[in-house]
Design a protein around this motif. Structure first.
Motif, PDB file in Angstrom:
ATOM      1  N   LEU A 212       8.048  -1.962   5.998  1.00 44.78           N
ATOM      2  CA  LEU A 212       8.258  -0.879   5.038  1.00 44.78           C
ATOM      3  C   LEU A 212       8.905  -1.472   3.798  1.00 44.78           C
ATOM      4  O   LEU A 212       9.941  -2.122   3.887  1.00 44.78           O
ATOM      5  CB  LEU A 212       9.189   0.181   5.647  1.00 44.78           C
ATOM      6  CG  LEU A 212       8.606   0.892   6.860  1.00 44.78           C
ATOM      7  CD1 LEU A 212       9.688   1.669   7.596  1.00 44.78           C
ATOM      8  CD2 LEU A 212       7.502   1.838   6.420  1.00 44.78           C
TER       9      LEU A 212
ATOM     10  N   ALA B  32       4.175   0.461   2.054  1.00 42.29           N
ATOM     11  CA  ALA B  32       4.266  -0.366   3.263  1.00 42.29           C
ATOM     12  C   ALA B  32       3.225  -1.457   3.151  1.00 42.29           C
ATOM     13  O   ALA B  32       2.324  -1.395   2.321  1.00 42.29           O
ATOM     14  CB  ALA B  32       4.011   0.478   4.508  1.00 42.29           C
ATOM     15  N   THR B  33       3.374  -2.485   3.974  1.00 43.03           N
ATOM     16  CA  THR B  33       2.388  -3.541   3.947  1.00 43.03           C
ATOM     17  C   THR B  33       2.060  -3.989   5.364  1.00 43.03           C
ATOM     18  O   THR B  33       2.873  -3.829   6.280  1.00 43.03           O
ATOM     19  CB  THR B  33       2.881  -4.747   3.116  1.00 43.03           C
ATOM     20  OG1 THR B  33       1.839  -5.696   3.047  1.00 43.03           O
ATOM     21  CG2 THR B  33       4.091  -5.398   3.771  1.00 43.03           C
ATOM     22  N   ILE B  34       0.853  -4.505   5.531  1.00 43.04           N
ATOM     23  CA  ILE B  34       0.449  -5.000   6.839  1.00 43.04           C
ATOM     24  C   ILE B  34       0.481  -6.520   6.772  1.00 43.04           C
ATOM     25  O   ILE B  34      -0.177  -7.131   5.936  1.00 43.04           O
ATOM     26  CB  ILE B  34      -0.962  -4.500   7.176  1.00 43.04           C
ATOM     27  CG1 ILE B  34      -0.959  -2.977   7.208  1.00 43.04           C
ATOM     28  CG2 ILE B  34      -1.425  -5.067   8.514  1.00 43.04           C
ATOM     29  CD1 ILE B  34      -2.309  -2.350   7.415  1.00 43.04           C
TER      30      ILE B  34
ATOM     31  N   LEU C 157       2.316   4.801   0.964  1.00 44.72           N
ATOM     32  CA  LEU C 157       2.437   5.421   2.279  1.00 44.72           C
ATOM     33  C   LEU C 157       1.420   6.527   2.468  1.00 44.72           C
ATOM     34  O   LEU C 157       1.198   7.004   3.560  1.00 44.72           O
ATOM     35  CB  LEU C 157       3.849   6.012   2.477  1.00 44.72           C
ATOM     36  CG  LEU C 157       4.976   5.011   2.681  1.00 44.72           C
ATOM     37  CD1 LEU C 157       6.288   5.745   2.883  1.00 44.72           C
ATOM     38  CD2 LEU C 157       4.697   4.126   3.878  1.00 44.72           C
TER      39      LEU C 157
ATOM     40  N   LYS D 163       0.853  -1.185   0.000  1.00 48.03           N
ATOM     41  CA  LYS D 163       0.000   0.000   0.000  1.00 48.03           C
ATOM     42  C   LYS D 163       0.887   1.232   0.000  1.00 48.03           C
ATOM     43  O   LYS D 163       1.959   1.245   0.602  1.00 48.03           O
ATOM     44  CB  LYS D 163      -0.881   0.012   1.244  1.00 48.03           C
ATOM     45  CG  LYS D 163      -1.721  -1.222   1.327  1.00 48.03           C
ATOM     46  CD  LYS D 163      -2.731  -1.139   2.448  1.00 48.03           C
ATOM     47  CE  LYS D 163      -3.459  -2.459   2.545  1.00 48.03           C
ATOM     48  NZ  LYS D 163      -4.852  -2.327   2.851  1.00 48.03           N
TER      49      LYS D 163
ATOM     50  N   ILE E  15       3.665  -3.932  10.660  1.00 44.95           N
ATOM     51  CA  ILE E  15       3.879  -3.203   9.420  1.00 44.95           C
ATOM     52  C   ILE E  15       5.304  -3.417   8.940  1.00 44.95           C
ATOM     53  O   ILE E  15       6.254  -3.356   9.729  1.00 44.95           O
ATOM     54  CB  ILE E  15       3.636  -1.696   9.637  1.00 44.95           C
ATOM     55  CG1 ILE E  15       2.142  -1.464   9.884  1.00 44.95           C
ATOM     56  CG2 ILE E  15       4.089  -0.885   8.430  1.00 44.95           C
ATOM     57  CD1 ILE E  15       1.794  -0.035  10.172  1.00 44.95           C
TER      58      ILE E  15
END
Lengths: 141, 654
Positions: free
Chosen positions: B506, B496-498, B483, B481, B504
């Motif tokens: 980066l 960044a991704t979850i 930032l 996704k 999270i």
């Protein structure tokens, strides 16, 4: 004489100082979260958070306003910024109130003014411009 | 006649544009000798239909043009063939017809615009017109292919579906994680079976949805064929243009952004790659030059390649290539030009760095190979989809980072660190690879790196760098996704991704990482603040914005861009530093003249210098610009770097 226009505001505490954010700009109040630090981002950014599956950048309101941070409540006020959301970390959230228009002068470009209300001096935040200034900053060392 | 209903008008426009598109394809096929038997009939029918519906709607201009085309075709149909000499005039008439159809609307309707292909390249313009497409339909199939069943829907609906599926996948992983974390007292086979079934259902759903986002390259290739053909004809060159892999599927968003770039590369190839036929013969080549556009999937990337058998780059240029400067770097240096004379097409040299940065912004890579005298091959490698990306996750100082797997060459254990001039490197199979700490690259204060036992070798643009890390976590397919708008100026990240456990990571930008290996001061990725003036560039076309940006930045100015009048007004309001505006006229929403008028009527900004840059070169257009309050008017056809810079300097000094 102009009729006084009150505005619904969310009152927050930063250390011992009080500020208000117009409710029209506030999307929600979120609990403190584990921010992931973003190396190279502006100094006012605490980091990014996972807010129900979306990435929320969290800025430290005290750093933006240049005031000392209180003991960290770390509560996050999620505000609208362009088409997205941005989190502002504050020490405490006091409550929602109708405030009279800001009549006291202030120094900070981030404030619309200040208002004396129930024996407290409250700085009224200009929500639209506050993030914009931070976003344009060069990255921290 | 009463005004036609806007919805019906929108349908007329998209249907008629589809017909015109089909006519153009058929004409090109007829010229190339590849058309089917009923090609002339099909042309006639399309022209006839457009004439008919235009007549019903009371659109006389469109009807008249369609009628004149129909007459020529009726004659050809009677005779039984279409003379080749008619191809050019008919193509021109089709362009006029397209323009007339588009002119029937003032406001672009986001739902039903059908024009997918870039319009013809007008000679004298450095930029081809290209339209953004909103629908997911493939545009008209060539006359000899079976029509596909298609539906039209809005891009927003498709995006919502894609997001929802992406979130469902993430949710199911989080659920799995929770279920694994809590102890289940008994191991229920039925639960496991259902979970397994859920996984395969989700995989299928995800696959289907990702397919929804993709379109074949051929949905935009007609414009390329035109561009090459028109430019080659105008320069007296004999070019055979072939397309391979036109059925390769590309993410719609990527395809949208890449059309202008491919057109630019093709025009470059014709403009300075291909020699005139007699020169080619003198060098022992065929008089007919070949240009090929190919697209193919390579792993989780799509490779789009433009290759020609023309001049190639000069020996001098190849000489500038070294171990740390690839040919791409040399050619993409802003302001560099490979043509000895500045032609109206190329020779500005500013285009290639715009191409490079655009490809990199998609998470992709640009590669160039060239042999003097033999030709040039430009390859664009882009991720298959902007959705799930296979990523390598690692930890450094308690922070989780990720790098797209396609950029990871390998992961090594660091035994010995070599040092020279204060900079560290490691040895890898006989070559050195610079070793760096992310903290240094990002210019950020982070906890010191204690344990440098692992390094991830990241490769991008023919450069490599070893990123020191403490722990490799795993490989995973993640939803990257952005930032967000608030952090758009932060350099070094793709987003960044979850992760499944809610943490999270980066995601680093490989191009930024390897670029850092070049700088003598590895810290310098932060945006530098300068005293120089800030200029706002307004144009709805990406290539034009980037062209103007490079010119102005090379001139020492800071540049902000906007995509149309409304965007420009928002940027002006939020940024008091903007000292001058350069604006196009023809833009959706608020056009350049309206923008100018709005600026002049606002007391705070009324004296802001504004330069109007437009494709419209008639005297009355200039006058309109001046009357609205413009300080200068530059016509795109006459455009050159120095004029713009001189004008800007003159106005800023006032």
């Amino acid at each position: 004489m102009l009729a006084a226009m009150t505005e619904m505001c969310l009152q927050v505490g930063l250390g011992s100082e009080r500020y208000a954010i117009p409710v029209a700009s506030v999307l929600e109040v979120a609990e403190p979260c584990n921010v992931a630090v973003v190396p190279g981002a502006p100094s006012a950014l605490l980091g990014i958070c996972n807010l129900r599956g979306t990435i929320l950048p969290v800025f430290d309101l005290a750093t933006i306003l240049g005031v000392p941070r209180g003991e960290d409540g770390g509560v996050i006020v999620v505000t609208r910024y362009e088409h997205a959301s941005v989190g502002l970390a504050v020490s405490t959230v006091i409550g929602v109130d109708e405030l009279p228009p800001p009549s006291e002068p202030t120094q900070s470009p981030h404030l619309k003014g200040a208002v004396l209300h129930e024996q407290a001096l409250i700085g009224v935040i200009a929500a639209d411009s506050i993030i914009e200034t931070v976003v344009g900053e060069p990255a921290r060392a | 006649m009463p005004e036609p209903d806007p919805e019906i008008l929108a349908v007329f426009r998209s249907e008629s544009l589809t017909r015109v598109e089909r006519m153009v394809q058929t004409l090109l096929a007829l010229e190339a000798g590849t058309a089917s038997e009923d090609a002339v009939d099909s042309l006639f029918r399309d022209a006839h239909s457009v004439k008919g519906s235009a007549g019903m709607m009371g659109l006389n201009t469109v009807g008249e043009i369609a009628h004149s085309i129909e007459e020529v075709l009726a004659e050809a149909r009677r005779r039984g063939d279409l003379s080749r000499e008619l191809t050019n005039p008919l193509l021109g008439a089709a362009d006029e017809l397209r323009a007339a159809i588009e002119a029937t609307s003032e406001a672009a309707d986001g739902v039903t615009t059908g024009g997918l292909n870039p319009g013809p390249a007008a000679i004298g313009d450095t930029v081809t017109d290209s339209r953004q497409f909103n629908g997911i339909t493939g545009i008209a199939t060539p006359a000899d292919m079976h029509p596909r069943r298609e539906i039209r829907t809005s891009a927003e609906k498709v995006d919502r579906l894609i997001d929802a599926v992406g979130e469902t996948v993430l949710h199911s992983r989080r659920l799995d994680h929770l279920m694994n974390a809590t102890e289940r007292l008994d191991h229920d086979d039925r639960v496991d079976e259902e979970l397994g079934r859920r996984d395969s259902l989700l995989e299928e759903l995800q696959d289907a949805v990702i397919q929804l986002r993709t379109l074949p390259l051929e949905s935009v290739t007609t414009g390329f064929i035109r561009a090459v053909r028109d430019l080659a004809t105008s320069r007296g060159l004999d070019v055979e243009f072939s397309i391979r892999g036109a059925d390769t599927q590309l993410d719609r968003v990527i395809l949208d952004g890449i059309v202008e770039t491919i057109t630019h590369l093709l025009r470059n190839a014709v403009g300075h790659g291909i020699e005139p036929p007699d020169e080619r013969i003198r060098h022992g080549k065929n008089a007919r030059a070949r240009i090929e556009l190919s697209a193919e999937q390579r792993g989780d990337q799509i490779a789009i390649v433009v290759s020609d058998d023309g001049r190639g780059v000069s020996h001098e240029l190849l000489g500038a290539v070294g171990t740390d400067r690839s040919l791409v770097d040399v050619l993409a240096t802003s302001g560099f030009s490979t043509a000895t004379e500045v032609t109206e097409v190329s020779g500005r040299g500013v285009g290639l760095d715009a191409v490079k940065s655009h490809i990199e912004s998609l998470g992709g890579e640009l590669q160039i190979e060239s042999e003097p005298g033999h030709g040039t091959t430009v390859s664009m490698l882009i991720p298959l989809t902007l959705a799930l990306q296979r990523t390598l996750l690692f930890e450094r100082g308690g922070t989780l980072f990720g790098v797209p797997l396609s950029s990871v060459e390998e992961v090594v254990a660091v035994h010995e660190r070599l040092s020279l001039g204060g900079r560290e490197s490691i040895e890898l199979r006989g070559r050195t690879v610079p070793l760096a700490d992310i903290a240094a690259i990002l210019g950020a204060g982070m906890a010191p790196l204690r344990d440098r036992r692992h390094a991830v070798i990241v490769a991008s643009s023919s450069r490599r760098i070893a990123i020191a890390c403490e722990r490799i976590v795993k490989e995973d397919a993640v939803l990257v996704k952005s930032l967000g708008v608030a952090l758009r100026h932060v350099v070094g990240y793709l987003g960044a991704t979850i992760l499944a456990d809610g943490r999270i990571a980066l995601i680093l930008d490989p191009a930024a990482l390897t670029r850092a290996s070049l700088d003598s001061q590895v810290q310098d990725l932060r945006p530098k603040s300068r005293e120089s003036a800030k200029i706002l560039v307004v144009d709805d076309q990406f290539t034009v914005r980037e062209l103007q940006r490079s010119i102005l930045e090379a001139g020492g100015y800071r540049v902000q861009t906007a995509t149309d009048g409304r965007d420009a007004l928002a940027k002006l309001k939020s940024d008091p530093e903007i000292a001058l505006v350069v604006t196009d006229v023809d833009m959706p929403e608020l056009d350049g003249i309206e923008l100018l008028e709005t600026i002049r009527s606002d007391t705070a900004r009324s004296t802001l210098p504004v330069i109007v840059v437009s494709a419209r070169g008639r005297e009355e257009d200039r006058q309109r610009g001046v009357d609205a309050g413009g300080d200068a008017y530059i016509v795109k056809g006459d455009f050159d770097q120095q004029t713009l810079l001189d004008t800007v300097q003159r106005l800023i000094m006032q």
